[in-house]
Design a protein around this motif. Structure first.
Motif, short mmCIF file in Angstrom:
data_model
loop_
_atom_site.label_atom_id
_atom_site.label_comp_id
_atom_site.label_asym_id
_atom_site.label_seq_id
_atom_site.Cartn_x
_atom_site.Cartn_y
_atom_site.Cartn_z
N SER B 456 -11.07 -26.69 -17.22
CA SER B 456 -10.34 -26.77 -15.76
C SER B 456 -11.56 -26.83 -14.83
O SER B 456 -11.24 -27.05 -13.63
CB SER B 456 -9.34 -25.76 -15.59
N LYS B 457 -12.60 -26.71 -15.20
CA LYS B 457 -13.65 -26.58 -14.23
C LYS B 457 -14.63 -27.74 -14.29
O LYS B 457 -15.95 -27.61 -13.88
CB LYS B 457 -14.52 -25.32 -14.29
N SER B 458 -14.16 -28.62 -15.11
CA SER B 458 -15.00 -29.99 -15.43
C SER B 458 -15.46 -30.79 -14.05
O SER B 458 -14.62 -30.46 -13.00
CB SER B 458 -14.18 -30.93 -16.26
N PRO B 461 -12.20 -35.10 -12.57
CA PRO B 461 -11.05 -34.73 -11.80
C PRO B 461 -9.97 -34.95 -13.09
O PRO B 461 -8.97 -34.12 -13.31
CB PRO B 461 -10.82 -35.40 -10.83
N THR B 463 -10.19 -34.73 -16.32
CA THR B 463 -10.07 -33.69 -17.29
C THR B 463 -9.67 -32.35 -16.85
O THR B 463 -8.86 -31.57 -17.46
CB THR B 463 -11.73 -33.40 -17.87
N ARG B 464 -10.06 -31.91 -15.54
CA ARG B 464 -9.07 -30.75 -14.88
C ARG B 464 -7.94 -30.85 -14.94
O ARG B 464 -7.39 -30.05 -15.20
CB ARG B 464 -9.96 -30.79 -13.30
N CYS B 465 -7.42 -32.05 -14.52
CA CYS B 465 -5.92 -32.37 -14.38
C CYS B 465 -5.26 -32.14 -15.75
O CYS B 465 -4.22 -31.45 -15.90
CB CYS B 465 -5.69 -33.62 -13.76
N SER B 467 -6.53 -30.41 -18.43
CA SER B 467 -6.50 -29.26 -19.14
C SER B 467 -5.38 -28.22 -18.29
O SER B 467 -5.16 -27.41 -19.05
CB SER B 467 -7.91 -28.71 -18.83
N LEU B 498 -8.29 -23.17 -8.13
CA LEU B 498 -7.50 -24.29 -8.99
C LEU B 498 -6.55 -24.77 -7.99
O LEU B 498 -6.49 -25.94 -7.79
CB LEU B 498 -6.83 -23.65 -10.27
N ASP B 501 -8.24 -27.22 -5.38
CA ASP B 501 -8.79 -28.22 -5.95
C ASP B 501 -8.62 -29.27 -4.89
O ASP B 501 -7.82 -29.57 -4.30
CB ASP B 501 -8.45 -28.66 -7.12
N VAL B 506 -4.82 -32.41 -9.42
CA VAL B 506 -5.25 -31.24 -9.90
C VAL B 506 -4.43 -30.04 -8.95
O VAL B 506 -3.86 -29.06 -10.02
CB VAL B 506 -6.65 -30.95 -9.78
#
Lengths: 215, 663
Positions: B456-458, B461, B463-465, B467, B498, B501, B506
């Protein structure tokens, strides 16, 4: 002054009866994944009065295909030591995917009409359904949703537990308060066993909603 | 000059090595007869033999043959030209290292020159050889936008020689990439030229079908032009060719139709044509060669996003057929595996019957094996297949996907070197973690929560979304233990990051996750009050910033859920809605009630319902405040809202309002 509300008691007519052009029903907040309901199923017969406590949870709903599913838990069932949980799948009567006629599960049209007519909210629709199967009904503005729920398997007990899931429920859901009533239909069981459920708010003062999103 | 003779008396073991080395010196011979014989020998050995191609390649055969061709070019020795071109073409045929070597040897321009020879055999050999090169992605870029290139291309297409016209079509098939190039080709009349090849030889027909697909792909004008040619005659020809006796012709015509369908589906209103296309591709899946590989990818492309075609395919037994092919046990090549898995994935994308059918065929073990395939495309396709099968709530609820031997390899793929695999497995896990409050979660046992939080810290965006979506689904109906496990890794500050973001999608998932966190047992609401109400304050702040509708919906449901708690909780929500001091224009509640998004209107009304829920003592005061802020009057204007759900909720509020003695 109280506000005058425009009441629309009976569903409107759709022009044209081509099922290909019908839309699915719009979403209803209380008929959603995660919603829990609790109440009783009356299993009385000539010998005795009996009622089981029942908890229902909706796990998924796909309005596009007129489909929903969830679990049903029956408590204080005499032949079982523990609550009995089943998984069920539902058909939503939307005029697009499913109609008031079951067409399977040994339910004739007469059986269908006999059961649906036990719901007061079906009364305004009855004439139309009897004459042309309800093909011209627009249910998308009607504050009740009609469904059939069919249990598919036992989740936590074996099939030899003495209970049957051979039949199905005719169900009516009230969009305004989320109350559910239903009648179990199984040619080999006592007729018209009634299911009555209300929404559960888990000790909260109001309604709470969770959600998931499939990828 | 002394000539070497083949040593027929030598032992077999040493003779092949000797002969290979021997052939090199003969290739370099100045005696044309010797050279010619050596060329023929090499050519005959490598045809259809990948191992031989590789071994000759390593010994430097290609530069040697290229030299032979150059010398013969100067001396116009036709036979040597023909044989050396043929040998080079053979090296390039279906063998990427061979293509590379031919291009590295710098012989490409010479091959082009062969096309202008007066000797038909030379032209032929040159054309065939060039066609092999143009089958590869390594072929030199062909600039269609240059006029002289276009002229050259048309001179090829106009040629009587089938290999030369076929080469023209091949160049188009493999080099035309952009819509600008498609346009330039169409404007120059390439479609009219190409369709003439449909009536030609087998090789011309196939080249034509391939190039048509490239020119028409995603280009509605080009498709329209093609379909209009001679009142649809050529469109009919292509459709007829799907019944041709040659599998490759059937395949290429199907792929051409798939391109047309995906670009302009209105040309396919006839159910029969659609059905026929699906069943032809299904039959071709059984072809053991290249046609079978490409048929699988073609099928997945055809049925993608199209529920009616998926249904047709399902009814034509597609799932069973594909599963049978996968279960044959023989080593399938990666391209075919990828195509088959993608086809299964598309079949399972929308239809519950398909998913149940697929899962009933005991395929999960096989799918799990392919998660370890050395080809990244296969691993990705297997993950996508998992993801779509896991859209079956029925099977998720039955715990089908959460056994150790399924979950562990999936979790391990989160660290796959290929980013496309990571994205695909994250999608699959997103669905699989939905376990409807089952007390045991194998995903969590394998350290899944920590991994998702990390993702979630990738930087990416998506990937963050993804995860966060997985975490959201993991927290759906979660018990307190699970919520604590998650929250302890994130804490208030982490959550604030989070929700804040920069990407709206996200933020939306973060808020949906929070919504699930505060649902359930009433004590769960306390999460938003951690660290002096930091999370709740952030939610309020984000809602005041005129957010996108989807994000606002989730934010309002957070407030709804909090407002279903105690007096303190409800008052805290009121403070977020009406912070002091505030200009009326900042009242986001009013804005949301006027949104075009019915779900947002609905979520907002639910918050109000909970705030004035009659069971709580402060309800009346909150009702007064809501009335004074213009919220209740706004609701009165909305009694006939177009959305039934919104209308019903508003009536609930107004009837409660009336019971408060609202005038």
């Amino acid at each position: 002054m109280p506000v005058r509300v425009v009441e629309n008691n009976a569903p409107a007519q759709v022009s044209g009866n081509d099922p290909g052009n019908r839309s699915p029903l719009p979403p209803s907040s209380l008929l959603a994944a995660g919603q829990a309901f609790s109440g009783t199923q009356n299993v009385s017969n000539q010998q005795k009065e009996e009622a089981w406590r029942v908890n229902v949870q909706i796990q998924g709903i796909d309005l596009e295909h007129g489909y929903l599913c969830g679990t049903m838990e029956a408590l204080n069932v005499p032949m079982a030591d523990t609550p009995v949980i089943t998984f069920w799948e539902g058909e939503i009567v939307d005029g697009k995917n499913y109609t008031f006629y079951t067409g399977k599960w040994e339910a004739t049209r007469e059986d269908d009409m006999r059961h649906w007519s036990k719901f007061p909210s079906f009364a305004p629709l009855q004439g139309q359904v009897e004459s042309d199967g309800g093909r011209q009904l627009d249910l998308s503005n009607y504050p009740y949703i009609f469904m059939r729920w069919k249990e598919q398997y036992f989740v936590n007990v074996g099939t030899d537990c003495g209970l049957t899931i051979a039949g199905f429920y005719y169900v009516c859901f009230s969009c305004s308060d989320g109350s559910i009533s239903g009648f179990y239909y199984d040619p080999n069981s006592s007729p018209f066993q009634k299911l009555e459920l209300k929404t559960v708010n888990e000790g909260r003062s109001g309604f709470s909603f969770s959600s998931y999103e499939l990828q | 000059m002394p000539t070497t003779t083949s040593s027929s008396s030598s032992s077999a073991a040493s003779s092949s090595g000797n002969r290979q080395a021997d052939v090199f010196s003969r290739l370099a011979s100045s005696d044309p007869e010797v050279k010619l014989k050596a060329l023929r020998e090499v050519k005959n050995q490598i045809i259809g033999n990948r191992t031989k191609k590789l071994s000759f390649l390593k010994l430097g055969a290609v530069p040697a043959i290229a030299s032979a061709l150059s010398d013969a070019d100067c001396s116009s020795n036709s036979s040597i030209l023909v044989q050396s071109a043929a040998a080079l073409g053979s090296f390039a045929c279906g063998f990427e290292a061979g293509v590379q070597a031919v291009l590295d040897a710098g012989v490409f321009p010479r091959l082009l020159r062969l096309l202008t020879s007066s000797d038909e055999k030379v032209v032929d050999a040159g054309a065939r050889s060039l066609r092999m090169i143009f089958q590869s992605n390594q072929a030199p870029k062909y600039d269609f936008l240059q006029e002289k290139n276009m002229e050259f291309l048309f001179s090829l297409l106009n040629s009587e020689n089938e290999n030369v016209s076929g080469l023209g079509a091949s160049i188009i098939a493999h080099a035309c990439g952009t819509s600008v190039e498609q346009q330039v080709l169409c404007d120059a009349g390439v479609l009219e030229k190409l369709v003439l090849l449909l009536d030609g030889s087998l090789s011309q027909r196939e080249a034509c079908l391939e190039s048509l697909a490239t020119v028409l792909k995603s280009n509605p004008e080009a498709v329209s032009r093609f379909v209009g040619l001679e009142a649809g005659r050529y469109m009919s020809s292509v459709t007829e060719l799907t019944k041709d006796r040659y599998p490759r012709t059937r395949l290429l015509s199907c792929l051409c139709l798939v391109v047309i369908y995906n670009t302009s589906p209105s040309y396919f209103l006839n159910m029969g044509t659609k059905s026929s296309l699906v069943t032809t591709l299904l039959e071709l899946l059984n072809d053991p060669g290249q046609s079978g590989d490409e048929a699988a990818l073609g099928l997945s492309s055809l049925i993608a996003e199209k529920e009616d075609l998926q249904k047709l395919a399902y009814e034509a037994n597609a799932i069973k057929n594909i599963v049978d092919i996968l279960k044959t046990g023989s080593e399938l090549n990666p391209k075919r595996l990828q195509g088959l898995f993608l086809s299964l994935a598309e079949l399972c994308s929308k239809l519950e019957d398909c998913r149940c059918s697929f899962l009933s065929l005991e395929m999960l073990d096989l799918l799990v094996n392919e998660l370890r395939h050395k080809n990244a495309d296969v691993r990705t396709a297997a993950c996508i297949c998992f993801r779509n099968a896991a859209r079956s709530i029925k099977n998720l609820s039955a715990g089908r996907f959460t056994t150790d031997h399924v979950m562990l390899p999936l979790v391990q793929l989160l660290h796959d070197p290929s980013s496309s695999v990571q994205v695909a497995v994250l999608g699959a896990l997103s669905n699989i973690v939905l376990d409807f409050s089952s007390p045991k979660s194998t995903f969590i046992e394998y350290g899944g929560i920590k991994q998702l939080i990390e993702l979630s810290k990738s930087m990416d965006p998506n990937t963050r979304c993804s995860s966060l979506r997985a975490l959201r689904n993991l927290m759906f109906l979660a018990d307190n233990n699970r919520k604590e496990l998650f929250y302890s890794e994130v804490k208030a500050q982490g959550f604030v990051a989070l929700i804040s973001d920069p990407e709206p999608s996200v933020q939306e998932q973060a808020l949906a996750l929070l919504r699930n966190l505060v649902d359930g047992c009433i004590n769960s609401i306390e999460f938003v009050f951690d660290e002096d109400g930091l999370i709740l304050d952030t939610v309020g702040r984000q809602l005041r910033k005129a957010p996108q509708a989807q994000m606002a919906i989730q934010g309002m449901y957070v407030l709804t859920n909090v407002a279903s708690g105690t007096e303190l909780h409800k008052e805290a929500v009121m403070q977020q809605l009406f912070p002091q001091p505030q200009a009326e224009s900042n009242n986001f509640m009013l804005k949301f009630l006027q949104s075009h998004e019915s779900q947002l209107r609905s979520a907002t009304v639910w918050t109000i319902i909970n705030l004035i829920s009659p069971s709580s003592p402060g309800a009346l005061d909150r009702h007064v405040k809501l009335r004074n802020e213009g919220i209740i009057p706004q609701l009165k204007n909305m009694v006939n809202d177009a959305c039934l759900d919104v209308k019903i909720r508003i009536r609930t509020v107004l009837s409660q309002s009336m019971s408060f003695g609202d005038n």
